[in-house]
Structures are given as C-alpha cells and as structure tokens.
Motif scaffolding. Structure first.
Motif, PDB file in Angstrom:
ATOM      1  N   GLN A  30       0.812  -1.208   0.000  1.00 20.21           N
ATOM      2  CA  GLN A  30       0.000   0.000   0.000  1.00 20.21           C
ATOM      3  C   GLN A  30       0.850   1.264   0.000  1.00 20.21           C
ATOM      4  N   HIS A  31       2.098   1.137   0.443  1.00 19.16           N
ATOM      5  CA  HIS A  31       2.967   2.310   0.571  1.00 19.16           C
ATOM      6  C   HIS A  31       4.251   2.172  -0.239  1.00 19.16           C
ATOM      7  N   THR A  32       4.305   1.162  -1.107  1.00 15.59           N
ATOM      8  CA  THR A  32       5.515   0.896  -1.879  1.00 15.59           C
ATOM      9  C   THR A  32       5.136   0.464  -3.283  1.00 15.59           C
ATOM     10  N   ILE A  33       5.745   1.095  -4.265  1.00 10.46           N
ATOM     11  CA  ILE A  33       5.563   0.688  -5.661  1.00 10.46           C
ATOM     12  C   ILE A  33       6.608  -0.384  -5.947  1.00 10.46           C
TER      13      ILE A  33
ATOM     14  N   ALA B 136      13.453  -8.959 -15.453  1.00 11.12           N
ATOM     15  CA  ALA B 136      14.237 -10.201 -15.436  1.00 11.12           C
ATOM     16  C   ALA B 136      15.496 -10.058 -14.581  1.00 11.12           C
ATOM     17  N   ASN B 137      16.067  -8.858 -14.517  1.00 11.14           N
ATOM     18  CA  ASN B 137      17.370  -8.677 -13.865  1.00 11.14           C
ATOM     19  C   ASN B 137      17.357  -7.922 -12.547  1.00 11.14           C
ATOM     20  N   VAL B 138      16.275  -7.203 -12.274  1.00 12.01           N
ATOM     21  CA  VAL B 138      16.284  -6.335 -11.103  1.00 12.01           C
ATOM     22  C   VAL B 138      14.856  -6.138 -10.577  1.00 12.01           C
ATOM     23  N   THR B 139      14.768  -5.956  -9.263  1.00  4.88           N
ATOM     24  CA  THR B 139      13.495  -5.577  -8.637  1.00  4.88           C
ATOM     25  C   THR B 139      13.692  -4.192  -8.035  1.00  4.88           C
ATOM     26  N   ILE B 140      12.727  -3.324  -8.272  1.00  2.00           N
ATOM     27  CA  ILE B 140      12.806  -1.952  -7.763  1.00  2.00           C
ATOM     28  C   ILE B 140      11.658  -1.731  -6.782  1.00  2.00           C
ATOM     29  N   LEU B 141      12.012  -1.277  -5.597  1.00  2.00           N
ATOM     30  CA  LEU B 141      11.023  -0.904  -4.580  1.00  2.00           C
ATOM     31  C   LEU B 141      11.086   0.606  -4.408  1.00  2.00           C
ATOM     32  N   ARG B 142       9.933   1.247  -4.488  1.00  2.00           N
ATOM     33  CA  ARG B 142       9.881   2.702  -4.329  1.00  2.00           C
ATOM     34  C   ARG B 142       8.854   3.053  -3.262  1.00  2.00           C
ATOM     35  N   PRO B 143       9.324   3.242  -2.014  1.00  2.00           N
ATOM     36  CA  PRO B 143       8.408   3.670  -0.949  1.00  2.00           C
ATOM     37  C   PRO B 143       7.811   5.033  -1.301  1.00  2.00           C
TER      38      PRO B 143
ATOM     39  N   GLY C 256      15.184 -15.215  -3.377  1.00  2.00           N
ATOM     40  CA  GLY C 256      16.482 -15.287  -4.041  1.00  2.00           C
ATOM     41  C   GLY C 256      16.740 -14.197  -5.067  1.00  2.00           C
ATOM     42  N   VAL C 257      16.034 -13.074  -4.951  1.00  2.00           N
ATOM     43  CA  VAL C 257      16.279 -11.948  -5.853  1.00  2.00           C
ATOM     44  C   VAL C 257      17.748 -11.546  -5.756  1.00  2.00           C
ATOM     45  N   ARG C 258      18.391 -11.364  -6.890  1.00  2.00           N
ATOM     46  CA  ARG C 258      19.829 -11.067  -6.927  1.00  2.00           C
ATOM     47  C   ARG C 258      20.150  -9.571  -6.889  1.00  2.00           C
ATOM     48  N   ASN C 259      19.269  -8.749  -7.468  1.00  2.00           N
ATOM     49  CA  ASN C 259      19.527  -7.313  -7.581  1.00  2.00           C
ATOM     50  C   ASN C 259      18.295  -6.525  -7.141  1.00  2.00           C
ATOM     51  N   LEU C 260      18.440  -5.791  -6.054  1.00  2.00           N
ATOM     52  CA  LEU C 260      17.346  -4.983  -5.518  1.00  2.00           C
ATOM     53  C   LEU C 260      17.763  -3.524  -5.509  1.00  2.00           C
ATOM     54  N   ILE C 261      16.883  -2.690  -6.042  1.00  2.00           N
ATOM     55  CA  ILE C 261      17.114  -1.250  -6.014  1.00  2.00           C
ATOM     56  C   ILE C 261      16.025  -0.611  -5.155  1.00  2.00           C
ATOM     57  N   LEU C 262      16.454   0.201  -4.212  1.00  2.00           N
ATOM     58  CA  LEU C 262      15.528   1.003  -3.410  1.00  2.00           C
ATOM     59  C   LEU C 262      15.550   2.416  -3.975  1.00  2.00           C
ATOM     60  N   ASP C 263      14.461   2.814  -4.582  1.00  2.00           N
ATOM     61  CA  ASP C 263      14.332   4.158  -5.124  1.00  2.00           C
ATOM     62  C   ASP C 263      13.641   5.000  -4.060  1.00  2.00           C
TER      63      ASP C 263
ATOM     64  N   TYR D 212      23.137   6.012  -5.854  1.00  2.00           N
ATOM     65  CA  TYR D 212      23.185   6.610  -7.189  1.00  2.00           C
ATOM     66  C   TYR D 212      22.128   7.699  -7.277  1.00  2.00           C
ATOM     67  N   ASP D 213      22.395   8.679  -8.123  1.00  2.00           N
ATOM     68  CA  ASP D 213      21.439   9.772  -8.296  1.00  2.00           C
ATOM     69  C   ASP D 213      20.191   9.304  -9.036  1.00  2.00           C
ATOM     70  N   SER D 214      20.373   8.483 -10.058  1.00  2.00           N
ATOM     71  CA  SER D 214      19.231   8.086 -10.886  1.00  2.00           C
ATOM     72  C   SER D 214      18.997   6.579 -10.849  1.00  2.00           C
ATOM     73  N   GLU D 215      17.786   6.208 -11.183  1.00  2.00           N
ATOM     74  CA  GLU D 215      17.435   4.789 -11.264  1.00  2.00           C
ATOM     75  C   GLU D 215      18.244   4.102 -12.372  1.00  2.00           C
ATOM     76  N   GLU D 216      18.460   4.804 -13.475  1.00  2.00           N
ATOM     77  CA  GLU D 216      19.215   4.235 -14.591  1.00  2.00           C
ATOM     78  C   GLU D 216      20.638   3.874 -14.171  1.00  2.00           C
TER      79      GLU D 216
END
Length: 120
Positions: A6-9, A14-21, A45-52, A106-110
C-alpha cells in the motif's frame, strides 16, 4: 508478491526488482511493509534490488536499520542492494550514519540499474 503493498511501488524485471516507498520511513506501517517486501524478495532469491527513495522526504533510525538489515541479508547471499533517488535530507541522514560507505547510492534509477546488474 504475496503482499499487496500500500505504501511501496514494486517493479520487477528479469534482472532487477525496484522498490519505491511512497511515504517517509519512520517506523510505522510503511517501514514494516518495506521490511516485509525486502524479506520476501530475499527469501525468493532476488539477486539485484534497487531502493528508489525519491518518494521519501525523511527517514529515522528505524527506516535506516530496515535498509541496513536487508543489505546484510542480501550480502550474505552475494546479492546486491543499491539505492537511488535520495532527496537531500535523506542523503544527509544516510551519510551522517556513514551508510553511504556500506551501500552503493546513485542519483538516478538508470545509474543504479546499470551498476547493480553489472557482472562482478
């Protein structure tokens, strides 16, 4: 995802999961939700997680510890967590705790995606 956030997008590729609170991480429902999502992703077992963190204007020690705890769990499996999009206030708190030395930011998601998915 078994949770309906409810509070996180949540975005998964295939390569990354992005969580955006979408709310401040101050130890309330939003922090518990983020912790539960990160734990579930770790268990899967997610290998690459990005917190935006672009949607977070403030975080306290509870929010910081949730992120660091996930970083430690992911690192034990040689998985990666990267952070991007920190607003100045969040970056100041993060750097004051010297977590910038531990978790790549990092500054950007990219930029985060490129770095997080790069071969070691």
């Amino acid at each position: 995802m078994s949770l309906e956030p409810q509070h996180t997008i949540v975005r998964e590729t295939a390569n990354v999961t992005i969580l955006r609170p979408t709310r401040n991480l101050v130890g309330d429902q939003e922090t518990a939700e983020l912790e539960a999502l990160m734990a579930e992703l770790n268990d899967r077992g997610v290998r690459n997680l990005i917190l935006d963190l672009a949607g977070v204007e403030f975080l306290n020690t509870t929010g910081l510890m949730a992120i660091v705890g996930a970083y430690i769990r992911f690192s034990k499996r040689s998985a990666r967590i990267c952070i991007c999009g920190m607003q100045n206030r969040v970056r100041s708190v993060f750097n004051a705790a010297q977590f910038g030395l531990l978790i790549p930011t990092y500054d950007s998601e990219e930029e985060a995606i490129a770095s997080c998915t790069r071969s070691r």
